[in-house]
Design a protein around this motif. Sequence first.
Motif, PDB file in Angstrom:
ATOM      1  N   ASP A 156       1.226  -1.617  -0.351  1.00  0.00           N
ATOM      2  CA  ASP A 156      -0.171  -0.014   0.134  1.00  0.00           C
ATOM      3  C   ASP A 156       0.340   1.333  -0.471  1.00  0.00           C
ATOM      4  N   ASP A 157       1.241   2.210  -1.467  1.00  0.00           N
ATOM      5  CA  ASP A 157       1.839   3.241  -1.425  1.00  0.00           C
ATOM      6  C   ASP A 157       1.190   4.230  -1.237  1.00  0.00           C
ATOM      7  N   PRO A 158       1.186   4.883   0.437  1.00  0.00           N
ATOM      8  CA  PRO A 158       0.675   5.978   0.664  1.00  0.00           C
ATOM      9  C   PRO A 158       0.834   7.252  -0.509  1.00  0.00           C
ATOM     10  N   HIS A 159       2.072   7.429  -1.579  1.00  0.00           N
ATOM     11  CA  HIS A 159       1.782   8.656  -1.904  1.00  0.00           C
ATOM     12  C   HIS A 159       0.965   8.041  -3.637  1.00  0.00           C
ATOM     13  N   ASP A 160       1.156   6.713  -3.459  1.00  0.00           N
ATOM     14  CA  ASP A 160       0.259   6.393  -5.041  1.00  0.00           C
ATOM     15  C   ASP A 160      -0.969   7.175  -5.320  1.00  0.00           C
ATOM     16  N   VAL A 161      -1.391   8.159  -5.455  1.00  0.00           N
ATOM     17  CA  VAL A 161      -2.917   8.761  -5.388  1.00  0.00           C
ATOM     18  C   VAL A 161      -3.906   8.412  -6.337  1.00  0.00           C
ATOM     19  N   SER A 162      -3.244   7.496  -7.577  1.00  0.00           N
ATOM     20  CA  SER A 162      -4.042   6.904  -8.127  1.00  0.00           C
ATOM     21  C   SER A 162      -5.098   5.578  -7.560  1.00  0.00           C
ATOM     22  N   LEU A 373     -32.615   1.098   8.609  1.00  0.00           N
ATOM     23  CA  LEU A 373     -31.715   2.102   8.128  1.00  0.00           C
ATOM     24  C   LEU A 373     -31.165   2.199   6.526  1.00  0.00           C
ATOM     25  N   LEU A 374     -31.812   3.820   5.931  1.00  0.00           N
ATOM     26  CA  LEU A 374     -31.752   3.780   4.455  1.00  0.00           C
ATOM     27  C   LEU A 374     -29.715   4.080   4.855  1.00  0.00           C
ATOM     28  N   VAL A 375     -29.710   3.824   3.265  1.00  0.00           N
ATOM     29  CA  VAL A 375     -27.584   3.791   2.977  1.00  0.00           C
ATOM     30  C   VAL A 375     -27.458   4.543   1.804  1.00  0.00           C
ATOM     31  N   TRP A 376     -26.973   5.344   1.723  1.00  0.00           N
ATOM     32  CA  TRP A 376     -25.790   5.923   0.761  1.00  0.00           C
ATOM     33  C   TRP A 376     -24.719   4.896   0.167  1.00  0.00           C
ATOM     34  N   GLY A 377     -24.827   4.305  -0.596  1.00  0.00           N
ATOM     35  CA  GLY A 377     -23.516   3.336  -1.118  1.00  0.00           C
ATOM     36  C   GLY A 377     -22.422   4.366  -1.554  1.00  0.00           C
ATOM     37  N   GLU A 378     -20.908   5.005  -1.226  1.00  0.00           N
ATOM     38  CA  GLU A 378     -20.018   5.870  -1.497  1.00  0.00           C
ATOM     39  C   GLU A 378     -18.848   4.997  -1.677  1.00  0.00           C
ATOM     40  N   ALA A 379     -18.648   5.047  -3.371  1.00  0.00           N
ATOM     41  CA  ALA A 379     -16.911   4.920  -3.389  1.00  0.00           C
ATOM     42  C   ALA A 379     -16.496   5.760  -2.891  1.00  0.00           C
ATOM     43  N   PRO A 380     -15.057   4.858  -1.886  1.00  0.00           N
ATOM     44  CA  PRO A 380     -13.601   5.765  -1.811  1.00  0.00           C
ATOM     45  C   PRO A 380     -12.760   6.464  -3.458  1.00  0.00           C
ATOM     46  N   ALA A 381     -12.579   7.115  -3.237  1.00  0.00           N
ATOM     47  CA  ALA A 381     -12.502   8.119  -4.073  1.00  0.00           C
ATOM     48  C   ALA A 381     -10.723   7.982  -4.590  1.00  0.00           C
ATOM     49  N   SER A 382     -10.011   8.202  -5.785  1.00  0.00           N
ATOM     50  CA  SER A 382      -8.674   8.323  -5.673  1.00  0.00           C
ATOM     51  C   SER A 382      -8.980   9.970  -6.089  1.00  0.00           C
ATOM     52  N   PHE A 383      -7.284  10.382  -6.113  1.00  0.00           N
ATOM     53  CA  PHE A 383      -7.243  11.470  -6.010  1.00  0.00           C
ATOM     54  C   PHE A 383      -6.108  12.604  -7.318  1.00  0.00           C
ATOM     55  N   THR A 384      -6.370  11.841  -7.864  1.00  0.00           N
ATOM     56  CA  THR A 384      -5.851  12.004  -9.724  1.00  0.00           C
ATOM     57  C   THR A 384      -7.040  11.540 -10.558  1.00  0.00           C
ATOM     58  N   SER A 389      -6.259   5.458 -12.422  1.00  0.00           N
ATOM     59  CA  SER A 389      -6.870   5.794 -11.507  1.00  0.00           C
ATOM     60  C   SER A 389      -8.856   5.415 -12.035  1.00  0.00           C
ATOM     61  N   VAL A 390      -9.047   5.645 -13.403  1.00  0.00           N
ATOM     62  CA  VAL A 390     -10.198   5.392 -13.294  1.00  0.00           C
ATOM     63  C   VAL A 390      -9.850   3.261 -13.711  1.00  0.00           C
ATOM     64  N   GLU A 391      -9.150   2.703 -14.587  1.00  0.00           N
ATOM     65  CA  GLU A 391      -9.652   0.909 -14.137  1.00  0.00           C
ATOM     66  C   GLU A 391      -9.750   1.234 -12.658  1.00  0.00           C
ATOM     67  N   ARG A 392      -9.188   1.184 -12.037  1.00  0.00           N
ATOM     68  CA  ARG A 392      -8.482   1.128 -10.271  1.00  0.00           C
ATOM     69  C   ARG A 392     -10.373   1.534  -9.948  1.00  0.00           C
ATOM     70  N   THR A 393     -10.728   2.751 -10.152  1.00  0.00           N
ATOM     71  CA  THR A 393     -12.016   2.945  -9.161  1.00  0.00           C
ATOM     72  C   THR A 393     -13.223   2.031  -9.772  1.00  0.00           C
ATOM     73  N   VAL A 394     -12.931   1.473 -11.491  1.00  0.00           N
ATOM     74  CA  VAL A 394     -14.383   1.119 -12.223  1.00  0.00           C
ATOM     75  C   VAL A 394     -14.406  -0.514 -12.032  1.00  0.00           C
ATOM     76  N   ASN A 395     -13.148  -1.078 -11.393  1.00  0.00           N
ATOM     77  CA  ASN A 395     -12.826  -2.176 -10.760  1.00  0.00           C
ATOM     78  C   ASN A 395     -13.305  -2.586  -9.763  1.00  0.00           C
ATOM     79  N   GLU A 396     -12.945  -1.615  -8.326  1.00  0.00           N
ATOM     80  CA  GLU A 396     -13.805  -1.813  -7.315  1.00  0.00           C
ATOM     81  C   GLU A 396     -15.502  -1.618  -6.926  1.00  0.00           C
ATOM     82  N   TRP A 397     -15.823  -0.667  -7.997  1.00  0.00           N
ATOM     83  CA  TRP A 397     -16.962  -0.021  -7.973  1.00  0.00           C
ATOM     84  C   TRP A 397     -17.782  -1.144  -8.450  1.00  0.00           C
ATOM     85  N   LEU A 398     -17.773  -2.075  -9.679  1.00  0.00           N
ATOM     86  CA  LEU A 398     -17.964  -3.135 -10.436  1.00  0.00           C
ATOM     87  C   LEU A 398     -18.462  -3.878  -8.467  1.00  0.00           C
TER      88      LEU A 398
END
Length: 602
Positions: A156-162, A373-384, A389-398
């Motif tokens: 887990d690289d804390p400087h990888d903002v993607s 209790l109703l829930v809004w299901g929200e994704a954790p964001a990348s910072f760039t 970052s698109v590929e990683r976000t989409v894969n986790e979202w799916l």
Amino acid sequence: MIDDDHARPVASTQDGTYPRPQLVRAHWVDLTGPWRFTFDDQDQGLRERWWLDWPASDAEIVVPYPPESPASGVGDTTYHHVAWYRRTLSAADRAATGHAPGDRLVLRFGAVDFRCHVWVDGHLVGTHEGGHTPFSFDVTDVLDGDENVVVVRTEDDPHDVSQPRGKQDWREQPHVIWYHRTSGIWQPVWLESVPAVGIDSVHWTVAPDTATVTAELRLTSAPVEPIPVRIALRHGDTHLAEASTTATGADVTAVLTVPALTNGQAYEELLWSPEHPHLVDALIDVGDDRASSYVGLRTAHVARGRFLLNDRPYSVRSVLNQGYWPQSHLAAPSADALRAEAQLIKDLGFNATRVHQKFEDPRFLYWTDRLGLLVWGEAPASFTYSTLSVERTVNEWLAIVHRDFSHPSIVTWVPLNESWGVQHIARVPRMQHYARALVDLTKALDPTRPVVSNDGWEQVDTDIVAIHDYASDPAVVGPRYRDRTAIDAMVAGIGPAGRQLVLSGDVEDAPVMLTEFGGISYDVDAVDDAWGYSAATSPADFADRLGGLLDAVHASEVLAGFCYTQLADTLQETNGLVTADRVPKLPVEQLRAIITGTPRQG
């Protein structure tokens, strides 16, 4: 009819400890607790084959708490990119799963942040990327002897903002609205035995208007020969429906007709809502596999400026929840803490919560399902914004839409928030295409829930106009949301944060919600560098400020709902209604009256 016996757990009344509450089996082994552990700051473990020859370290960690957290026993918040874990599986562990000849032993992980390799008895059984999503490996064929060694390498690289990281700070120490990192294993690890062809997942789709419930099963593999599939639905002692079919491939669909839903005067007695969180038990048999699940019979959609639950306008009273604890960070302190969190939110007078920048532990979603209790299901964001970052976000979202599809408490999806990861969406077309694609992809997978494209501002093709407004003066907030004319002027122009609210799409009939506001800091614990959007100086001042803002919101003729910031103090963010240890800052009855809009005395 399915022959149920006492060995099969009742999913709707389980105790909340099983990590996959919507697909429960009778036997499983919890692998949390002490593991061997070491950091690998020189990244030498792969070269030196630590999965075969563990380094000279007798340090331990308590799984599933991240090494940055005090609960882990490590409590090291400095930068460490790589860590290794080791645990021995005993013959007793295997036996406790009910393992029988011909069955498969599956090693499951709730979440590991961000990337990992897993070896069993020196064999690499698999890798995984995605810090918030579950995964599993069939380890049956690599087990050697009575004791088996599991080794996990995490990266887990804390400087990888993607990387999708949400509120995890890229700096070494937390600042403003970002917190200590949560790396490594941070959700449950468990072992279970399943038949060679078993149930891998189940999706429930409810259609009260046609009196049907559809089950979509995914099996662990396609059967060599057709095998029988039987599904039964029960509400308490009442048998509601049953269906039988045959599995010839890895995907099976069964439609169950529920006669009780055809009685137009009585069917609402079965519907799920926060006020009446009825859960219907489901018994599933596929060949030799027997599992339990549950269904919430409810619909959620938007129309004519309102959020509709079960086809009726429903006013949403929500609270922003960071899902962070002082002792365990993003990991839950315990299964009981997750129940207590859901109950606390309800006790405070909310009927919904937005778990912010985090995919929450499924055991929490079980309690929101069960308690209502109703829930809004929200994704954790990348910072760039980048291809990666698109590929990683989409894969986790799916993976999360798949994981959480059947929780009735989740009524809205939120793939983006405040343009995080798409910081220039207002003028960069490809970022708009990305946001729009996330909306369309979500609806392609799940057409049963509304989608907020970019909560807060700069929204494209959104089902709900979600506005963030941290003005602290009720005399400012009230007029902004009093009537349709005032809100339409904001939507057509510039929003409270100085950004356009809607970039594209028809929102004429979309409901408008104030999905972040408040953020009043009241620092009862004298936290250094305490932070909030405004500050109170005493309990009376806090009550007056909070009450003034909520009165202004309740007075709106147009708002379909709101989400107050926030539930609990989180490190330097002291704008919670309760402290970091979940102690209310005002009497619960007083907070509940303010939140629900009960007229105040005096």
